[in-house]
Write an enzyme that holds these catalytic residues in place. Structure first.
Site, short mmCIF file in Angstrom:
data_model
loop_
_atom_site.label_atom_id
_atom_site.label_comp_id
_atom_site.label_asym_id
_atom_site.label_seq_id
_atom_site.Cartn_x
_atom_site.Cartn_y
_atom_site.Cartn_z
N HIS A 1 -21.59 -18.07 -17.74
CA HIS A 1 -21.83 -18.18 -19.40
C HIS A 1 -23.15 -18.56 -19.67
O HIS A 1 -23.13 -19.66 -20.47
CB HIS A 1 -20.78 -19.58 -19.87
CG HIS A 1 -19.92 -19.15 -21.17
ND1 HIS A 1 -19.20 -19.17 -21.68
CD2 HIS A 1 -21.14 -18.20 -22.04
CE1 HIS A 1 -19.16 -18.76 -23.42
NE2 HIS A 1 -19.77 -18.82 -23.59
N ILE A 2 -23.98 -18.12 -19.20
CA ILE A 2 -25.71 -17.89 -19.61
C ILE A 2 -25.54 -17.13 -20.69
O ILE A 2 -27.37 -17.40 -20.93
CB ILE A 2 -26.47 -17.77 -18.68
CG1 ILE A 2 -25.79 -16.78 -17.76
CG2 ILE A 2 -25.94 -19.03 -17.38
CD1 ILE A 2 -26.73 -16.62 -16.76
N ARG B 1 -16.18 -13.45 -25.04
CA ARG B 1 -14.80 -15.08 -24.46
C ARG B 1 -13.55 -13.88 -23.87
O ARG B 1 -13.64 -13.01 -23.55
CB ARG B 1 -14.04 -15.00 -26.03
CG ARG B 1 -14.87 -16.02 -27.40
CD ARG B 1 -15.24 -17.51 -26.56
NE ARG B 1 -15.86 -18.63 -27.43
CZ ARG B 1 -17.46 -18.43 -27.36
NH1 ARG B 1 -18.30 -17.50 -25.99
NH2 ARG B 1 -18.18 -18.95 -27.45
N GLY C 1 -21.21 -6.28 -34.28
CA GLY C 1 -21.93 -7.17 -35.36
C GLY C 1 -23.09 -7.22 -34.12
O GLY C 1 -23.80 -6.38 -34.30
N ARG C 2 -24.19 -8.97 -35.07
CA ARG C 2 -25.50 -8.99 -34.83
C ARG C 2 -25.84 -8.55 -32.88
O ARG C 2 -26.61 -8.06 -32.99
CB ARG C 2 -25.45 -10.39 -34.84
CG ARG C 2 -25.84 -10.76 -36.49
CD ARG C 2 -26.39 -11.91 -36.76
NE ARG C 2 -24.94 -13.07 -36.33
CZ ARG C 2 -24.32 -14.03 -37.63
NH1 ARG C 2 -25.18 -13.44 -38.48
NH2 ARG C 2 -23.13 -14.76 -37.44
N GLU D 1 -12.59 -21.51 -17.76
CA GLU D 1 -14.02 -21.42 -17.11
C GLU D 1 -14.44 -23.12 -16.53
O GLU D 1 -13.59 -24.19 -17.82
CB GLU D 1 -15.51 -21.58 -18.18
CG GLU D 1 -15.47 -19.74 -18.91
CD GLU D 1 -16.23 -19.47 -19.41
OE1 GLU D 1 -16.88 -19.91 -20.45
OE2 GLU D 1 -16.22 -18.43 -20.18
C1 DGY Z 1 -22.20 -19.04 -28.01
O1 DGY Z 1 -22.85 -19.59 -28.42
O2 DGY Z 1 -20.46 -19.02 -28.45
C2 DGY Z 1 -21.06 -17.53 -26.77
O3 DGY Z 1 -20.39 -17.66 -25.93
C3 DGY Z 1 -23.04 -18.10 -25.91
O4 DGY Z 1 -23.04 -17.57 -24.94
#
Ligand code: DGY
Length: 322
Positions: A289-290, A241, A158-159, A270
């Site tokens: 999760h950054i 995820r 995807g993107r 998390e």
């Molecule tokens: C989202 O925006 O879903 C992403 O997990 C950000 O890292």
């Protein structure tokens, strides 16, 4: 006088956004425990017209049922697996999200984790901080791997997958990918990317990176059966995820050095802490999760989240609608 819309934010956003919202609406911003405790969310959502939520908030049937007046759920994320989309739509609630703006940031983090793992940067940093830097410049000391010339396997074109492909090409890597559907030939040529089966992706990649959305279908997709296809010298990166990977299986593969390492920005549950076995392993690089967490990107995400909310409250078409 027209009633002011009531809006709940499960966490604060940038001040400029809060100021803007405060001028127009009656807003409630949760502070304290993250995620917001369910009972509190159930209670506060009752009279709200709009909701701004985050990827760790579970917006399930029960919450939606409690939200009798809700017109719009605007999530501060590209992922929307935390929202019961089908049910919300059934209840005629609009759902806004923030794709595109975070593509580059997430792809950059993916590349950062890869470079870090292959060149053992964080591992070296840990070593120095523990006062364990002893060897200097020897033939076998702290030796990592070249990135250039290696094959990156992208699961999900995807993107974000495409952006990773472009950056990997710039680093001199070969790109293979697997997707529900192959890309057009034109796109494959422009991204110099070759479509392969899922098994071959795991077999052939030196670096395997995951960029698919989480769903019932992708839950634990990457488990021991796929990990067993990987080379002993290969690395796994996950910035999508956590629940797409069976974390216990991955830990076993890392502990037994059946794969060389993993760079993870997302986890099954998390936040993780020191009790998680992943933190005990030298062959992991872990991030909290950054993926989208840059100043520039977070600012744009805030703008879109607020725009989506305002448009939804006013029954207009959202900037980005799920
Ligand atoms: C989202 O925006 O879903 C992403 O997990 C950000 O890292």
């Amino acid at each position: 006088m027209k009633r002011k819309f009531k809006v709940l934010l499960t966490r604060r956003l940038h001040d400029f956004a809060l100021d803007k919202l405060r001028k127009k609406y009656e807003i409630t911003v949760h502070s304290g425990k993250i995620p917001m405790p369910k009972n509190r969310l159930l209670d506060l959502i009752k009279d709200k017209d709009g909701l701004i939520c985050f990827p760790y908030d579970s917006i399930d049937k029960q919450i939606i049922n409690s939200a009798k007046k809700l017109k719009i759920i605007s999530t501060y994320s590209v992922g929307f697996d935390h929202i019961d989309i089908k049910y919300a739509k059934k209840k005629k609630i609009k759902i806004g999200y923030t794709p595109d703006v975070l593509t580059n940031a997430t792809a950059e983090l993916t590349i950062s984790l890869m470079l870090d793992l292959l060149r053992r940067i964080t591992e070296g940093d840990r070593l120095i901080r523990k006062n364990n830097w002893t060897e200097i410049f020897g033939a076998y000391d702290y030796v990592g791997r070249d990135v250039s010339g290696k094959t990156i396997g992208i699961l999900g074109m995807g993107r974000i997958g495409k952006s990773v492909a472009m950056k990997a090409l710039g680093l001199g890597m070969n790109v293979i990918y697997h997707n529900r559907k192959p890309m057009s030939k034109k796109m494959e040529i422009s991204l110099k990317s070759k479509y392969v089966s899922l098994n071959n992706l795991f077999k052939k990649s030196d670096v395997l990176t995951i960029h698919i959305p989480y769903s019932k279908e992708t839950h634990h997709l990457v488990d021991s059966s796929l990990l067993s296809k990987m080379k002993k010298t290969s690395f796994l990166i996950n910035t999508s995820r956590g629940k797409i990977v069976n974390e216990n299986d991955l830990i076993m593969y890392l502990e037994q050095n059946k794969i060389q390492g993993a760079g993870l920005d997302v986890f099954e549950k998390e936040p993780i802490n020191k009790k998680n076995k992943l933190t005990k392993l030298e062959n992991t690089v872990l991030a909290p999760h950054i993926g989208s967490s840059t100043d520039e990107t977070r600012y744009e995400m805030t703008e879109i989240t607020v725009k989506n909310l305002i448009l939804g409250l006013n029954d207009k078409k959202l900037v980005y609608s799920v």
